[in-house]
Design a protein around this motif. Structure first.
Motif, mmCIF file in Angstrom:
data_model
loop_
_atom_site.group_PDB
_atom_site.id
_atom_site.type_symbol
_atom_site.label_atom_id
_atom_site.label_comp_id
_atom_site.label_asym_id
_atom_site.label_seq_id
_atom_site.Cartn_x
_atom_site.Cartn_y
_atom_site.Cartn_z
ATOM 1 N N SER A 156 105.785 7.713 23.777
ATOM 2 C CA SER A 156 106.863 6.839 24.243
ATOM 3 C C SER A 156 106.759 6.544 25.737
ATOM 4 C CB SER A 156 108.220 7.493 23.948
ATOM 5 O OG SER A 156 109.252 6.823 24.631
ATOM 6 N N PRO A 157 107.077 5.322 26.146
ATOM 7 C CA PRO A 157 107.091 4.986 27.574
ATOM 8 C C PRO A 157 108.224 5.664 28.332
ATOM 9 C CG PRO A 157 107.929 3.154 26.266
ATOM 10 C CD PRO A 157 107.384 4.154 25.295
ATOM 11 N N VAL A 210 105.199 17.031 19.561
ATOM 12 C CA VAL A 210 106.656 17.053 19.694
ATOM 13 C C VAL A 210 107.236 15.910 18.870
ATOM 14 C CG1 VAL A 210 108.613 16.918 21.254
ATOM 15 C CG2 VAL A 210 106.534 18.086 21.985
ATOM 16 N N ALA A 211 107.942 16.264 17.805
ATOM 17 C CA ALA A 211 108.606 15.273 16.953
ATOM 18 C C ALA A 211 110.011 15.045 17.499
ATOM 19 C CB ALA A 211 108.645 15.755 15.508
ATOM 20 N N ASP A 212 110.170 14.015 18.262
ATOM 21 C CA ASP A 212 111.439 13.730 18.934
ATOM 22 C C ASP A 212 112.554 13.533 17.909
ATOM 23 O OD1 ASP A 212 113.511 12.568 20.607
ATOM 24 O OD2 ASP A 212 111.909 12.150 22.040
ATOM 25 N N GLY A 213 113.651 14.291 18.062
ATOM 26 C CA GLY A 213 114.818 14.116 17.202
ATOM 27 C C GLY A 213 114.717 14.774 15.844
ATOM 28 N N LEU A 214 113.784 15.690 15.643
ATOM 29 C CA LEU A 214 113.617 16.351 14.342
ATOM 30 C C LEU A 214 114.448 17.632 14.313
ATOM 31 C CD1 LEU A 214 112.296 16.695 11.578
ATOM 32 C CD2 LEU A 214 110.332 17.746 12.726
ATOM 33 N N LEU A 256 107.990 9.675 18.298
ATOM 34 C CA LEU A 256 109.371 9.220 18.485
ATOM 35 C C LEU A 256 110.059 8.793 17.199
ATOM 36 C CD1 LEU A 256 111.540 8.566 20.694
ATOM 37 C CD2 LEU A 256 110.604 6.247 20.747
ATOM 38 N N GLY A 257 109.340 8.667 16.092
ATOM 39 C CA GLY A 257 109.889 8.041 14.895
ATOM 40 C C GLY A 257 111.171 8.653 14.392
#
Length: 994
Positions: free
Chosen positions: A174-175, A84-88, A244-245
């Motif tokens: 990510s925490p 899961v690429a967060d924010g993509l 998260l990047g």
């Protein structure tokens, strides 16, 4: 008999006793005991009624007491990798790379799309935040609204997920995300990096590398750890890497930046590394891969709302159990692949030509559909609360396995429907079943019969039809109480508005003194007791019915509050009866004025409602107002006063900002220019203050107190502070744009200047103009430090318009004074002392709450669409903090939004002192105006249409429900600055006519 008073005050001399009695009462306390109770009631009522939207339209699908439904076929995959690429966002993933000649940013995954797997766009729904998105992906349902109270960090309701059903889960990332799904699972192995790693001042792509390195180290350790090796060789295994990047870099640098676009390449590279690592470690080709994102990223570097840039995310699936690529020609005979939610909302599924995938079949899904896809690939039961439809076309199964997979998905959703129906029927006194599924058992038997006959296509279609009916049934029970709740809430809002009107009439007008001298009603206490007794019995009966039906506690709150309000209204029937008799004796011209005032007020409020979707209305509003008011003042004031020209210029200047795009582009030069403009305005106001004695229309605004100022050079210090803030804006931004960390010294200076500058206005002179000038300069440094573009100029434009409002009200006082006879002037002067004694409210005073509502709204709409959750720039806070801290960042953003509000409320409080009307009376009129808009927005809330329309309709309603507590808190806060303001009394005004 005179009828020029707003509420029918016939003659000021005859009302002097009423005025003095009200004034004496209002001077005792800022809030009387009754008003404290009224405010508390209003806060509770609006908070509870605001939650009713979720009960009416968006109830959580979570129910308990259901057994999982395992599929009746062998699992096609032994293990699954979820990336899961967060924010993509989808377009930045699929579109070509401008930095390479004909290349793309994700070459590995594009190769997968063309040669190994299948692809599409996953459509999320708002709120497009990380936790709700991951819940939809992993658990298959859309987030429980109550999760917002915990910041989407903890589980307000425990739920089933693919991870729960798996044999073991390995997770890194990510925490803020990984512990939500793995923290309580005994069959999990996970790790997260520290919060300090989430620094927006750096390139966050290293976070993605960290997640991969952790997983790679795990596989390397397994070669020396037999137990770990055995664990990895089990079936029904899930590997989850949270990347998260893209999210961090999108927030910090925007999705068009080279850093964000490079992070897309990093994510693609990690997907390739994971694939090669898994294929070399497990040589059985029994691994399935899912690559997707929880949400996208707006052009401004934010997310949360329903805009397609936030809801459209990439989906790529390949490996064991996943079908091979489908050329377009092979899918022409299939149905439309547009993703359809249970509210029949359709998405545009046309593939842009620049993506270079026009020849490949695009299979769009709802985000919740990914959970049943992963479960089916692993041979697991779907999560019991999943509302996702199995995207069958992603899978490589034979017909017998396909029908079993669809049937398992259908039974799982049908079980939810049956459980909800059972719960509702067991508690409802008048149960209304969902008729289309009255014969669901016969449909199941028919499907099983078709399977036995190997008529798989027909069985699949019938299973999908039954699944669609089950989803409709779920929606039916989620909105089962729609009519009852809508009726109760509507009656509650109407009752609240009537109750507020009655309080204003009784406490802030002369009506009680007029009408009760003519009314003699026997035994009023006994009559009131009867009303309350009847109301209490009615509430008891209704609550008993709700208790028998086991209705949620909020249902009891809705009904009790509505019935309580109407009981309070009926308990005032003596006043209502006397009021009706009194009004029946008024002259016809009074009714015309009353009707005209009501119509004018409603038109203004309806235009404000419309402005939530069309900001340009404010442009026309201030252009028109500037011309009309200036023309009126030109006829009544001499041109040398300068007031008409000032009002005209201020209104026209402010009107320009709602023509600008709500997405504020970063421009440090504009922020610095805004600081210079604020300094210039401060100097001009200081000049006017020192020379106000030469102009009778400014003189009353610059009254000085007799005490000597503690800091004679305060004005110069505030100007210096604004200048320092402008310099620090430039220094802090230059460090960030050069990808350097923000110096601790800069952060300390920013915090110190922002905090200290807001204390200085407390030491300024107590004249209206000097105090407001000091407040204007005091709020400027923190606003500048939180600005990124043209909003710094808006701050100055809003301040000029607010000064124009003061001048108009001051001029209105002079004009009205010269139109009165000498006896009326003498009567008025006897009741107007140094702004401490307030007169009663009149009908014409309604202009002040209406003007406040206009400024209240433009304070936000001038720099964006505050009705959108993703409207404001998170980069606004980077001069104070760069380490990811959602609550502190949100607090700073909210504080920035409140600063224009505080300016408006300070001016509003000063105007009530200038015209000598009770501040709290005007506050309750403001609440009345906002509630007229609230009830309109209540009927505009929708659960169908685009996700952007749905999300905005909810946020509009929520925003307009807030002022009852929001405005009062700001009144209390700004009262620290405005309580000492002194205005010259009426006796000190020059009586010389113009």
């Amino acid at each position: 008999m005179r009828t020029d008073g707003i509420l029918g005050v016939e003659d000021r001399d005859s009302k002097r006793s009423a005025i003095n009695s009200n004034t004496a009462r209002n001077k005792q306390k800022w809030l009387s005991r009754k008003e404290k109770w009224l405010v508390v009631l209003g806060v509770i009522l609006h908070a509870v009624y605001m939650l009713s939207i979720f009960d009416i339209y968006f109830k959580t699908p979570i129910v308990h007491g259901m057994d999982p439904v395992p599929p009746r076929f062998v699992a096609p995959a032994k293990r699954l990798v979820l990336l899961v690429a967060d924010g993509l966002r989808a377009d930045k993933f699929f579109e070509p790379d401008s930095d390479s000649d004909g290349g793309y940013r994700a070459p590995f995954l594009r190769n997968i799309i063309r040669k190994q797997g299948r692809w599409g766009v996953s459509h999320a729904r708002p709120p497009t935040e990380s936790r709700p998105g991951h819940v939809a992906i992993i658990a298959g349902f859309y987030e429980d609204p109550s999760a917002v109270t915990k910041g989407w960090k903890a589980n307000p309701v425990e739920f089933d997920s693919v991870f729960n059903q798996s044999r073991h889960i390995f997770s890194y990332g990510s925490p803020d995300i990984v512990p939500i799904f793995c923290g309580a699972l005994p069959h999990s192995t996970w790790n997260t990096y520290p919060h300090e790693f989430e620094d927006f001042a750096t390139d966050a792509s290293f976070l993605d590398e960290w997640s991969f390195d952790q997983f790679q180290n795990l596989l390397n350790r397994s070669n020396q750890d037999p137990k770990l090796k055995q664990l990895l060789e089990q079936d029904k295994l899930v590997v989850f890497l949270h990347l998260l990047g893209c999210d961090s870099n999108g927030h910090a640098h925007k999705p068009f930046s080279s850093i964000y676009l490079n992070n897309v390449k990093v994510v693609d590279k990690i997907a390739e590394k994971v694939y090669n690592l898994m294929q070399s470690y497990f040589k059985d080709n029994q691994t399935a891969y899912i690559f997707t994102a929880d949400h996208g990223m707006s052009d401004k570097g934010s997310h949360g709302d329903g805009h397609p840039t936030n809801t459209d995310t990439p989906l790529v699936a390949w490996g064991a159990g996943v079908g091979h690529p489908l050329p377009i020609s092979h899918s022409d005979h299939h149905e439309n692949t547009a993703a359809r939610f249970i509210d029949d909302h359709l998405h545009d599924t046309a593939t842009p030509s620049e993506w270079g995938l026009s020849g490949m079949t695009r299979l769009d899904v709802n985000q919740a559909d990914i959970a049943p896809l992963m479960s089916t690939l692993l041979g697991l039961p779907c999560p019991v609360n999943s509302v996702g439809n199995l995207p069958l076309r992603y899978m490589n199964l034979n017909k017998a396995e396909e029908v079993e997979a669809v049937l398992a998905n259908t039974k799982q959703i049908l079980n939810q429907f049956l459980r909800k129906s059972q719960l509702k029927q067991s508690t409802s006194l008048f149960f209304k079943p969902f008729k289309p599924l009255a014969s669901y058992s016969s449909l199941l038997r028919q499907i099983e019969h078709l399977i036995s006959l190997k008529e798989y296509e027909t069985a699949i279609k019938l299973s999908e039809h039954l699944r669609s009916l089950a989803l409709q049934g779920l929606h039916y029970f989620q909105t089962y109480d729609w009519l009852m709740l809508m009726t109760v809430i509507t009656l509650g809002y109407v009752g609240w508005m009537i109750y507020v009107v009655l309080h204003v009439l009784q406490s802030y007008t002369s009506l009680p003194a007029n009408i009760f001298s003519k009314e003699q009603l026997p035994n009023p206490r006994r009559s009131t007791v009867k009303v309350h007794l009847f109301g209490g019995l009615s509430m008891g009966v209704v609550c008993t019915v709700l208790l028998v039906e086991q209705s949620p506690p909020l249902y009891h709150a809705y009904v009790v509050m509505t019935m309580f309000l109407w009981t309070q209204i009926f308990s005032e029937y003596r006043f209502l009866k006397a009021l009706c008799r009194y009004l029946c004796g008024k002259l016809n011209d009074y009714y015309l004025k009353l009707i005209a005032t009501c119509i004018f007020s409603v038109i203004i409020l309806e235009l404000l409602v419309k402005s939530f979707t069309d900001r340009k209305l404010y442009t026309w509003c201030f252009l028109t107002t500037g011309v009309v008011v200036a023309f009126y003042l030109f006829r009544s004031l001499p041109w040398r006063s300068g007031v008409p020209i000032f009002v005209w210029v201020a209104c026209w200047f402010l009107s320009a900002f709602t023509l600008l795009p709500p997405q504020i582009p970063e421009n440090t030069l504009l922020v610095v220019a805004g600081g210079l403009m604020i300094i210039a305005i401060g100097i001009i106001l200081r000049y006017l203050e020192l020379h106000a004695k030469d102009n009778i229309y400014w003189r009353s605004l610059a009254a000085q107190d007799s005490k000597k100022l503690k800091f004679p050079l305060l004005f110069h210090l505030q100007i210096l502070w604004v200048g320092l803030a402008s310099v620090l804006v430039w220094l802090s931004t230059s460090h960030r744009t050069e990808k350097r960390e923000l110096l601790v010294l800069h952060q300390l200076m920013n915090w110190s200047i922002a905090g200290f500058s807001m204390i200085l206005p407390l030491f300024s002179a107590t004249g209206l103009l000097p105090r407001l000038t000091s407040i204007f300069l005091g709020f400027a440094p923190p606003f500048l430090l939180l600005s990124i573009g043209y909003e710094a100029l808006f701050y100055g434009a809003l301040s000029l318009a607010l000064i124009a409002w003061i001048l108009v009200e001051n001029a209105y006082l002079h004009i009205s004074k010269f139109k009165l006879s000498s006896a009326q002037v003498k009567s008025m002067e006897g009741n107007f002392n140094l702004a401490h004694d307030n007169r009663c409210l009149e009908l014409s005073d309604m202009r002040i709450p209406l003007a406040f509502m206009v400024f209240f709204n433009i304070a936000f709409f001038g720099t964006g669409n505050f009705a959108s959750i993703a409207s404001f720039e998170i980069s606004s806070v980077y001069r104070f903090i760069t380490i990811f801290s959602p609550f502190l960042m949100a607090a700073l953003l909210i504080f920035k939004l409140l600063i224009p509000f505080m300016l408006v409320i300070c001016v509003f409080s000063a105007i009530t002192k200038l015209v000598q009307i009770p501040l709290l009376g005007c506050y309750f009129l403001v609440i009345l105006c906002s509630d007229v808009m609230t009830i309109h927005f209540f009927f505009l809330v929708r659960n169908k249409g685009s996700w952007m329309e749905i999300g905005n309709s909810i946020s509009h309603f929520g925003i307009m429900s807030a002022p009852v507590v929001f405005v009062l808190m700001l009144f209390a806060g700004t009262n620290i600055f405005t309580k000492d303001i002194l205005v010259r009394s009426a006796q000190q005004f020059s009586r010389k006519k113009m």
